[in-house]
Scaffold this motif. Sequence first.
Motif, PDB file in Angstrom:
ATOM      1  N   UNK A   1     -25.229  30.615  18.570  1.00  0.00           N
ATOM      2  CA  UNK A   1     -24.934  29.602  17.560  1.00  0.00           C
ATOM      3  C   UNK A   1     -26.191  28.781  17.307  1.00  0.00           C
ATOM      4  N   UNK A   2     -26.571  28.663  16.048  1.00  0.00           N
ATOM      5  CA  UNK A   2     -27.686  27.793  15.697  1.00  0.00           C
ATOM      6  C   UNK A   2     -27.161  26.714  14.750  1.00  0.00           C
ATOM      7  N   UNK A   3     -27.640  25.507  14.946  1.00  0.00           N
ATOM      8  CA  UNK A   3     -27.142  24.361  14.197  1.00  0.00           C
ATOM      9  C   UNK A   3     -28.305  23.605  13.559  1.00  0.00           C
ATOM     10  N   UNK A   4     -28.307  23.592  12.238  1.00  0.00           N
ATOM     11  CA  UNK A   4     -29.204  22.723  11.458  1.00  0.00           C
ATOM     12  C   UNK A   4     -30.682  22.926  11.800  1.00  0.00           C
ATOM     13  N   UNK A   5     -31.096  24.196  11.928  1.00  0.00           N
ATOM     14  CA  UNK A   5     -32.499  24.466  12.235  1.00  0.00           C
ATOM     15  C   UNK A   5     -33.378  24.143  11.030  1.00  0.00           C
ATOM     16  N   UNK A   6     -34.506  23.499  11.327  1.00  0.00           N
ATOM     17  CA  UNK A   6     -35.504  23.208  10.300  1.00  0.00           C
ATOM     18  C   UNK A   6     -36.896  23.516  10.842  1.00  0.00           C
TER      19      UNK A   6
ATOM     20  N   UNK B   1     -38.550  22.166  14.224  1.00  0.00           N
ATOM     21  CA  UNK B   1     -38.804  20.739  14.042  1.00  0.00           C
ATOM     22  C   UNK B   1     -37.553  19.926  14.331  1.00  0.00           C
ATOM     23  N   UNK B   2     -36.380  20.516  14.050  1.00  0.00           N
ATOM     24  CA  UNK B   2     -35.113  19.879  14.399  1.00  0.00           C
ATOM     25  C   UNK B   2     -34.038  20.959  14.457  1.00  0.00           C
ATOM     26  N   UNK B   3     -32.911  20.609  15.059  1.00  0.00           N
ATOM     27  CA  UNK B   3     -31.824  21.570  15.203  1.00  0.00           C
ATOM     28  C   UNK B   3     -31.657  22.052  16.629  1.00  0.00           C
ATOM     29  N   UNK B   4     -30.564  22.771  16.876  1.00  0.00           N
ATOM     30  CA  UNK B   4     -30.201  23.207  18.221  1.00  0.00           C
ATOM     31  C   UNK B   4     -29.819  24.675  18.229  1.00  0.00           C
ATOM     32  N   UNK B   5     -30.062  25.336  19.363  1.00  0.00           N
ATOM     33  CA  UNK B   5     -29.719  26.744  19.553  1.00  0.00           C
ATOM     34  C   UNK B   5     -28.877  26.850  20.823  1.00  0.00           C
TER      35      UNK B   5
END
Length: 365
Positions: free
Chosen positions: A13-18, A64-68
Amino acid sequence: MQLQSKIDSPRLEIRNLRKRYGHRHVVDDVSLSVRPGNVTCLLGPSGCGKSTTLRMIAGVDMQDSGEIYVDGQLICDTVFRIPPERRQIGLMFQDFALFPHMSVADNVAFGLKNAREEKRDRVEELLAKVNLGWAIDKYPHVLSGGEQQRVALARALAPRPRIMLMDEPFSGLDNRLRDGIRDETLAVLKEEDTAVLLVTHEPEEAMRMADEIALMRDGRIVQQGAPYNIYNAPVDKQAVAFFSDVNVIHSQSNGALTDTPFGQFLTPGWEDGAPVDIVIRPQHFKLDFDRDGRGPLPTESDGVAARGVVMRSRFMGNESLVEFVMDHDGSELKVTVPNVFLPKPGTALWLTVRRDRCFVFPAEN
């Protein structure tokens, strides 16, 4: 109930990767998930951020931002980071990157830390799965491209990764081999219950392999879903055009209806006078061979027949592509016809269109 919840939970699951390079957002707020035994395709044109997304998941690049997350456990955000070698993520690329001085067995066993006998057992098991048991003591240079790709797959699977990341892994194979290798690879990955994230720019490959497609454009996922839904319920004109040629009729909505040379199209919800684009795939036109101005009327779903003149026709294998210039406004339309149909340039024919297979979008400036 607890078991069912575990089965349904995502492996990746990846969330809001930038990710930015300078002032350019290469990956911009990307979120997706992949379940065990499923294949998700990141599909999009070159430069849209697919490979960068893969590199962040693998740990090669830092977001730069987001979670894995892997199996619900955080493996990387902007503060906490598990090293790439401890993420239990396998990688496959277009370049097979086999070691030429090592045998097939040694290539497959390269990432294993087991005892020698356990390594050999795992190597033999995987080579049997990819039908290369006979090549265990061969060297890569004596194998074909397709066989080398299967060795690369076995090597990537040897450490039992929970996730497999694949970046255009079949683009180096010729068309004759590609379909068979893709199918074999998919079967092995599903048998291993591996969650797969595949990057490709080829719609046919995504449709053939994916349980779910994430369509990317300019660093963002613009649409996500099962291949059938992505193809038949596209989010915009560009999404339609990514999967096939398109014909576009420009018009205006009037009282929830839009007038075209092929009859009126329903456009509920549009303001009167709103400019719209009606998008039609070539296969959704029909040739009215019986019509000469006096023949039977088309059915309601086929709308009104319009006359066009053949510019050129070409046989494409399973179908023929016929290009028309239309009488009503001189516009050009592409029509595909099953089997062999090669009318001579200058031939006049009548066309109808399946209105229930067309898409209506706001006109682009």
